[in-house]
Design a protein around this motif. Structure first.
Motif, PDB file in Angstrom:
ATOM      1  N   ILE A 100      24.799 -37.289  78.887  1.00  0.00           N
ATOM      2  CA  ILE A 100      26.059 -37.824  79.414  1.00  0.00           C
ATOM      3  C   ILE A 100      27.172 -36.792  79.450  1.00  0.00           C
ATOM      4  O   ILE A 100      28.215 -37.040  80.012  1.00  0.00           O
ATOM      5  CB  ILE A 100      26.542 -39.082  78.659  1.00  0.00           C
ATOM      6  N   GLY A 101      26.986 -35.660  78.838  1.00  0.00           N
ATOM      7  CA  GLY A 101      28.012 -34.627  78.850  1.00  0.00           C
ATOM      8  C   GLY A 101      28.724 -34.504  77.515  1.00  0.00           C
ATOM      9  O   GLY A 101      28.403 -35.202  76.550  1.00  0.00           O
ATOM     10  N   SER A 102      29.689 -33.626  77.484  1.00  0.00           N
ATOM     11  CA  SER A 102      30.445 -33.342  76.262  1.00  0.00           C
ATOM     12  C   SER A 102      31.695 -34.195  76.187  1.00  0.00           C
ATOM     13  O   SER A 102      32.250 -34.573  77.224  1.00  0.00           O
ATOM     14  CB  SER A 102      30.853 -31.867  76.232  1.00  0.00           C
ATOM     15  N   PRO A 103      32.183 -34.459  74.984  1.00  0.00           N
ATOM     16  CA  PRO A 103      33.435 -35.214  74.843  1.00  0.00           C
ATOM     17  C   PRO A 103      34.600 -34.513  75.527  1.00  0.00           C
ATOM     18  O   PRO A 103      34.732 -33.286  75.456  1.00  0.00           O
ATOM     19  CB  PRO A 103      33.642 -35.273  73.331  1.00  0.00           C
ATOM     20  N   SER A 104      35.424 -35.313  76.189  1.00  0.00           N
ATOM     21  CA  SER A 104      36.630 -34.786  76.835  1.00  0.00           C
ATOM     22  C   SER A 104      37.873 -35.043  75.989  1.00  0.00           C
ATOM     23  O   SER A 104      38.928 -34.514  76.287  1.00  0.00           O
ATOM     24  CB  SER A 104      36.803 -35.402  78.221  1.00  0.00           C
ATOM     25  N   GLN A 105      37.719 -35.871  74.952  1.00  0.00           N
ATOM     26  CA  GLN A 105      38.855 -36.106  74.055  1.00  0.00           C
ATOM     27  C   GLN A 105      38.362 -36.300  72.631  1.00  0.00           C
ATOM     28  O   GLN A 105      37.258 -36.750  72.395  1.00  0.00           O
ATOM     29  CB  GLN A 105      39.697 -37.292  74.498  1.00  0.00           C
ATOM     30  N   GLU A 106      39.227 -35.908  71.702  1.00  0.00           N
ATOM     31  CA  GLU A 106      38.937 -36.025  70.279  1.00  0.00           C
ATOM     32  C   GLU A 106      40.182 -36.603  69.614  1.00  0.00           C
ATOM     33  O   GLU A 106      41.266 -36.049  69.737  1.00  0.00           O
ATOM     34  CB  GLU A 106      38.603 -34.639  69.718  1.00  0.00           C
ATOM     35  N   GLY A 107      40.009 -37.749  68.961  1.00  0.00           N
ATOM     36  CA  GLY A 107      41.150 -38.440  68.371  1.00  0.00           C
ATOM     37  C   GLY A 107      41.159 -38.413  66.853  1.00  0.00           C
ATOM     38  O   GLY A 107      40.133 -38.225  66.212  1.00  0.00           O
ATOM     39  N   TRP A 108      42.333 -38.623  66.318  1.00  0.00           N
ATOM     40  CA  TRP A 108      42.573 -38.643  64.868  1.00  0.00           C
ATOM     41  C   TRP A 108      42.100 -37.351  64.206  1.00  0.00           C
ATOM     42  O   TRP A 108      41.490 -37.365  63.140  1.00  0.00           O
ATOM     43  CB  TRP A 108      41.941 -39.877  64.218  1.00  0.00           C
ATOM     44  N   ILE A 109      42.438 -36.226  64.834  1.00  0.00           N
ATOM     45  CA  ILE A 109      41.977 -34.952  64.299  1.00  0.00           C
ATOM     46  C   ILE A 109      42.604 -34.626  62.946  1.00  0.00           C
ATOM     47  O   ILE A 109      42.060 -33.807  62.212  1.00  0.00           O
ATOM     48  CB  ILE A 109      42.181 -33.788  65.291  1.00  0.00           C
ATOM     49  N   LYS A 110      43.692 -35.315  62.594  1.00  0.00           N
ATOM     50  CA  LYS A 110      44.257 -35.068  61.267  1.00  0.00           C
ATOM     51  C   LYS A 110      43.304 -35.536  60.168  1.00  0.00           C
ATOM     52  O   LYS A 110      43.433 -35.138  59.021  1.00  0.00           O
ATOM     53  CB  LYS A 110      45.638 -35.715  61.122  1.00  0.00           C
ATOM     54  N   ARG A 111      42.301 -36.339  60.519  1.00  0.00           N
ATOM     55  CA  ARG A 111      41.286 -36.793  59.568  1.00  0.00           C
ATOM     56  C   ARG A 111      39.935 -36.100  59.779  1.00  0.00           C
ATOM     57  O   ARG A 111      38.967 -36.422  59.101  1.00  0.00           O
ATOM     58  CB  ARG A 111      41.091 -38.300  59.682  1.00  0.00           C
ATOM     59  N   ARG A 112      39.863 -35.184  60.734  1.00  0.00           N
ATOM     60  CA  ARG A 112      38.607 -34.468  60.986  1.00  0.00           C
ATOM     61  C   ARG A 112      38.227 -33.655  59.753  1.00  0.00           C
ATOM     62  O   ARG A 112      39.074 -33.029  59.116  1.00  0.00           O
ATOM     63  CB  ARG A 112      38.763 -33.549  62.199  1.00  0.00           C
ATOM     64  N   GLU A 113      36.951 -33.678  59.414  1.00  0.00           N
ATOM     65  CA  GLU A 113      36.464 -32.899  58.281  1.00  0.00           C
ATOM     66  C   GLU A 113      36.714 -31.413  58.526  1.00  0.00           C
ATOM     67  O   GLU A 113      36.577 -30.943  59.655  1.00  0.00           O
ATOM     68  CB  GLU A 113      34.962 -33.141  58.065  1.00  0.00           C
ATOM     69  N   THR A 114      37.087 -30.696  57.478  1.00  0.00           N
ATOM     70  CA  THR A 114      37.414 -29.268  57.631  1.00  0.00           C
ATOM     71  C   THR A 114      36.209 -28.445  58.068  1.00  0.00           C
ATOM     72  O   THR A 114      36.377 -27.385  58.662  1.00  0.00           O
ATOM     73  CB  THR A 114      37.973 -28.701  56.315  1.00  0.00           C
TER      74      THR A 114
END
Length: 127
Positions: free
Chosen positions: A96-110
Motif C-alpha cells: 500500500i505504500g509508505s506512511p504520508s503522516q506521523e502523529g503524536w511524535i512527542k510520544r514516539r519512542e526514541t
C-alpha cells in the motif's frame, strides 16, 4: 479494473473487502493507539467508506471496531471514510505504500526514527 484487498480478524469471524487504493496512510504514537494495539504505535490507512464492505459481527468501543470473538482490532468507521488497521489485511502491508503522516511524535519512542517524507505532527494529525 480497481484493485481489491481483503482482510479480517484473527479467528476469521469478521471479513472485509476494500476497493482501490487508500487516500491516506499514517502512523500514530498516541497513548490510545498504544493501548488499543499493545504496541509502540498504530499503522493505519484510510479508504472512502463506499469502498469498504464488512461481514460478521463487530463490537465498538470509543469508535474502534473489533471482533468480539478474538478481540482483534480492525477499523474505525467515520461518516466519509474507514480507518483500517493495516495489519488486518490478508496480504503484507508493503503493497500500500509508505506512511504520508506521523502523529503524536512527542510520544514516539526514541529508538524509532522519523518516517522520511511523512508529515510530522506533535499531537493529532488532521482527519
Amino acid at each position: 479494473m480497481s484493485r481489491k484487498r481483503t482482510g479480517g480478524c484473527l479467528c476469521g469471524a469478521v471479513r472485509f473487502e476494500l476497493d482501490g487504493e487508500p487516500f491516506l496512510i499514517g502512523v500514530c504514537h498516541c497513548a490510545d493507539c498504544r493501548k488499543e494495539s499493545g504496541s509502540a504505535f498504530t499503522f493505519y490507512a484510510k479508504w472512502p467508506r463506499a469502498a469498504f464492505r464488512v461481514t460478521g459481527e463487530t463490537r465498538t468501543y470509543a469508535g474502534r471496531d473489533f471482533c468480539p470473538a478474538c478481540g482483534a482490532r480492525l477499523f474505525n468507521l467515520h461518516a466519509e471514510d474507514v480507518e483500517l488497521r493495516v495489519g488486518s489485511l490478508d496480504e503484507a502491508p508493503t503493497t500500500i505504500g509508505s506512511p504520508s503522516q506521523e502523529g503524536w511524535i512527542k510520544r514516539r519512542e526514541t529508538w524509532l526514527a522519523p518516517i522520511g517524507g511523512a508529515s510530522q505532527s506533535t499531537e493529532d494529525t488532521p482527519r
